[in-house]
Every structure is written in C-alpha cells, then in structure tokens.
Design a protein around this motif. Structure first.
Motif, PDB file in Angstrom:
ATOM      1  N   CYS A   1       0.958  -4.981  -7.484  1.00 50.29           N
ATOM      2  CA  CYS A   1      -0.646  -5.414  -6.934  1.00 50.29           C
ATOM      3  C   CYS A   1      -0.288  -6.730  -7.657  1.00 50.29           C
ATOM      4  O   CYS A   1      -0.777  -7.793  -7.123  1.00 50.29           O
ATOM      5  CB  CYS A   1      -1.878  -5.297  -6.970  1.00 50.29           C
ATOM      6  N   ASP A   2       0.399  -6.997  -8.690  1.00 49.93           N
ATOM      7  CA  ASP A   2       0.557  -8.421  -9.110  1.00 49.93           C
ATOM      8  C   ASP A   2      -1.175  -9.391  -9.398  1.00 49.93           C
ATOM      9  O   ASP A   2      -0.798 -10.344  -8.701  1.00 49.93           O
ATOM     10  CB  ASP A   2       1.782  -9.057  -8.847  1.00 49.93           C
ATOM     11  N   CYS A   3      -2.088  -8.348  -9.033  1.00 51.56           N
ATOM     12  CA  CYS A   3      -3.157  -9.467  -9.441  1.00 51.56           C
ATOM     13  C   CYS A   3      -3.834  -9.814 -11.172  1.00 51.56           C
ATOM     14  O   CYS A   3      -3.423  -8.890 -11.674  1.00 51.56           O
ATOM     15  CB  CYS A   3      -3.821  -8.200  -9.514  1.00 51.56           C
ATOM     16  N   ARG A   4      -3.597 -10.969 -10.918  1.00 50.84           N
ATOM     17  CA  ARG A   4      -4.125 -11.138 -12.498  1.00 50.84           C
ATOM     18  C   ARG A   4      -5.171 -10.825 -13.312  1.00 50.84           C
ATOM     19  O   ARG A   4      -5.696 -11.118 -14.521  1.00 50.84           O
ATOM     20  CB  ARG A   4      -3.297 -12.188 -12.998  1.00 50.84           C
ATOM     21  N   GLU A   5      -6.510 -10.833 -12.363  1.00 49.89           N
ATOM     22  CA  GLU A   5      -8.076 -11.106 -12.262  1.00 49.89           C
ATOM     23  C   GLU A   5      -8.801 -10.853 -11.613  1.00 49.89           C
ATOM     24  O   GLU A   5      -8.212 -10.445 -10.363  1.00 49.89           O
ATOM     25  CB  GLU A   5      -8.830 -12.140 -12.861  1.00 49.89           C
TER      26      GLU A   5
ATOM     27  N   ALA B   1       1.018  -1.370   0.138  1.00 47.47           N
ATOM     28  CA  ALA B   1      -0.367   0.232   0.083  1.00 47.47           C
ATOM     29  C   ALA B   1       0.994   1.229   0.503  1.00 47.47           C
ATOM     30  O   ALA B   1       0.705   2.433  -0.479  1.00 47.47           O
ATOM     31  CB  ALA B   1      -1.088  -0.198   1.072  1.00 47.47           C
ATOM     32  N   ARG B   2       2.042   1.413   0.598  1.00 47.90           N
ATOM     33  CA  ARG B   2       2.928   2.429   0.689  1.00 47.90           C
ATOM     34  C   ARG B   2       3.502   2.504  -0.540  1.00 47.90           C
ATOM     35  O   ARG B   2       3.940   3.667  -1.391  1.00 47.90           O
ATOM     36  CB  ARG B   2       4.354   2.476   2.374  1.00 47.90           C
ATOM     37  N   ALA B   3       4.508   1.419  -1.284  1.00 46.46           N
ATOM     38  CA  ALA B   3       4.528   1.313  -2.255  1.00 46.46           C
ATOM     39  C   ALA B   3       3.045   2.232  -3.517  1.00 46.46           C
ATOM     40  O   ALA B   3       3.769   2.726  -4.359  1.00 46.46           O
ATOM     41  CB  ALA B   3       4.824   0.187  -3.128  1.00 46.46           C
ATOM     42  N   LEU B   4       2.663   2.011  -3.421  1.00 43.00           N
ATOM     43  CA  LEU B   4       1.008   1.970  -4.716  1.00 43.00           C
ATOM     44  C   LEU B   4       0.909   3.876  -4.586  1.00 43.00           C
ATOM     45  O   LEU B   4       1.175   4.363  -5.546  1.00 43.00           O
ATOM     46  CB  LEU B   4      -0.193   1.331  -3.472  1.00 43.00           C
TER      47      LEU B   4
ATOM     48  N   TYR C   1       1.367   6.532  -7.321  1.00 47.99           N
ATOM     49  CA  TYR C   1       0.621   6.717  -7.557  1.00 47.99           C
ATOM     50  C   TYR C   1       0.922   8.540  -7.543  1.00 47.99           C
ATOM     51  O   TYR C   1       1.295   9.391  -8.318  1.00 47.99           O
ATOM     52  CB  TYR C   1      -0.801   7.192  -6.418  1.00 47.99           C
ATOM     53  N   ILE C   2       1.574   9.053  -6.204  1.00 49.37           N
ATOM     54  CA  ILE C   2       2.431  10.893  -6.405  1.00 49.37           C
ATOM     55  C   ILE C   2       3.815  10.660  -7.604  1.00 49.37           C
ATOM     56  O   ILE C   2       3.371  12.000  -8.555  1.00 49.37           O
ATOM     57  CB  ILE C   2       3.042  10.723  -5.146  1.00 49.37           C
ATOM     58  N   GLY C   3       4.506   9.541  -7.643  1.00 47.34           N
ATOM     59  CA  GLY C   3       4.978   9.812  -8.393  1.00 47.34           C
ATOM     60  C   GLY C   3       4.688   9.811 -10.310  1.00 47.34           C
ATOM     61  O   GLY C   3       5.470  10.399 -10.711  1.00 47.34           O
ATOM     62  N   VAL C   4       4.159   9.136 -10.641  1.00 55.02           N
ATOM     63  CA  VAL C   4       3.258   8.988 -11.750  1.00 55.02           C
ATOM     64  C   VAL C   4       3.325  10.291 -11.873  1.00 55.02           C
ATOM     65  O   VAL C   4       3.143  10.603 -13.081  1.00 55.02           O
ATOM     66  CB  VAL C   4       2.091   7.960 -11.881  1.00 55.02           C
TER      67      VAL C   4
END
Length: 197
Positions: free
Chosen positions: A191-195, A154-157, A161-164
């Motif tokens: 996240c590496d969520c596929r679906e 969550a911290r990485a996300l 987000y801020i960086g992008v």
C-alpha cells in the motif's frame, strides 16, 4: 409438499459435509475416516464418496466456514472501514485469519490440499474475486492509492495475504502475533500508505 430429487440430494450432501466437519474437529483430519463420516451422516460410504473424497470434504468444510465468515463480516461492523489502508485491510481479513488460526491442524491440512492442486476452493475463485474487489475499495476509499494502480495493488495484496497465511501455517511454532505482524508488514509494503486518511 413433496421434496424434489434435487432437494433430497442437497440435504444428503449437507448431512455428509456437516458430519465431516464435526468429525474433523473432534478427531482431527487424519483420524476421521470416510466410513466414520458415512456412519455419522447415516449414509453409505458410496454416498460420501459421491460428495467427495476426504480431502475434497475438507475443502468443502473450509469453504463453508470461509463463506460464513464472509457473510458475518459483511453483515457486521468489523469490515475495517476506519483507519488507514493497513487497518482497513486487516479488518477485511481478520475473520478469515481468526477462523484459520482457531483450527490450526485442520488449516494446515486444508493448505496442503490446496497446494497440491487436486481440489479447487472458493479461496482461489469467487472469494478471491470478492476479496480483491473489497481490498481495491479499501485502498482507494480515502485517496490513498490512485484508481489506476488500485486493481494491480489489490491483487498483490490478496496474494500477499494468502502467501503470509500459508507460510505461517507451515511453521512449527505458529504464533498469531507473528501472523498479524507479517500481514501488516506485507500490506504496508504494497500500500505504501504512511498515515490514516
């Protein structure tokens, strides 16, 4: 009932910030002066400076917009609760991204003020904590990410987000579709969520 000194001070502060917001949007950040803001608020230049210098006022204006966007998103149904992790995360940040892209010149000025470190913002303090927690909840909602990994992800996300967002705002040809793609790609990589689950 007579208003207290603190209530009067807060009302004056609100008038100054509202005048700054209006003038920044009408004239642009560079063209609006402290004297213009004082005149529009019906106060002295010294009173405006007691609230903040021009950069500080811009941060206060944006912090107010960000807080309002957060309240509206929290009250509405567009919180990103459906779909996969990336869709849920995009739902969380969409109101802020919309606010940022709708006022690109002001957003660029805001980003540059924050990068200097001269002024602090809720973007990096209380809002950051709330958004990190909401991101953690979004990525663990359907078992996509184990709870043990969720806080760090969550911290990485959040920082992705801020960086992008800030990197996108610095581009000359700022295309909102490109921003959307950049955010989706960053969220998907972390996240590496596929679906959807």
């Amino acid at each position: 009932m007579a208003r207290t000194r603190e209530e009067l001070r807060q009302a004056t502060r609100r008038r100054v910030v509202d005048a700054a917001a209006r003038l920044f949007q009408e004239r642009g950040f560079a063209a609006a002066t402290i004297r213009d803001i004082a005149e529009a608020a019906g106060v002295s230049v010294g009173t405006v400076m007691a609230v903040g210098d021009k950069k500080g006022l811009l941060v206060l204006v944006f912090d107010g917009l960000i807080a309002e966007g957060h309240r509206e998103r929290s009250a509405g149904s567009g919180s990103g609760a459906e779909g996969g992790c990336v869709d849920r995360l995009m739902g969380l940040v969409r109101p802020f991204v919309g606010m940022f892209t709708a006022r690109l010149d002001l957003s660029r000025a805001y980003a540059s003020v924050l990068v200097t470190g001269e002024h602090t913002s809720t973007l990096f303090t209380s809002l950051a904590e709330r958004l990190v927690e909401e991101m953690r909840a979004a990525i663990t909602r359907h078992g996509c990410i184990p709870d043990a990994d969720a806080a760090a992800k969550a911290r990485a996300l959040y920082f992705a987000y801020i960086g992008v967002l800030f990197a996108w705002s610095g581009r000359t040809a700022a295309d909102t579709a490109e921003l959307d793609t950049g955010l989706r790609d960053a969220f998907a990589a972390i996240c590496d969520c596929r679906e959807p689950r």
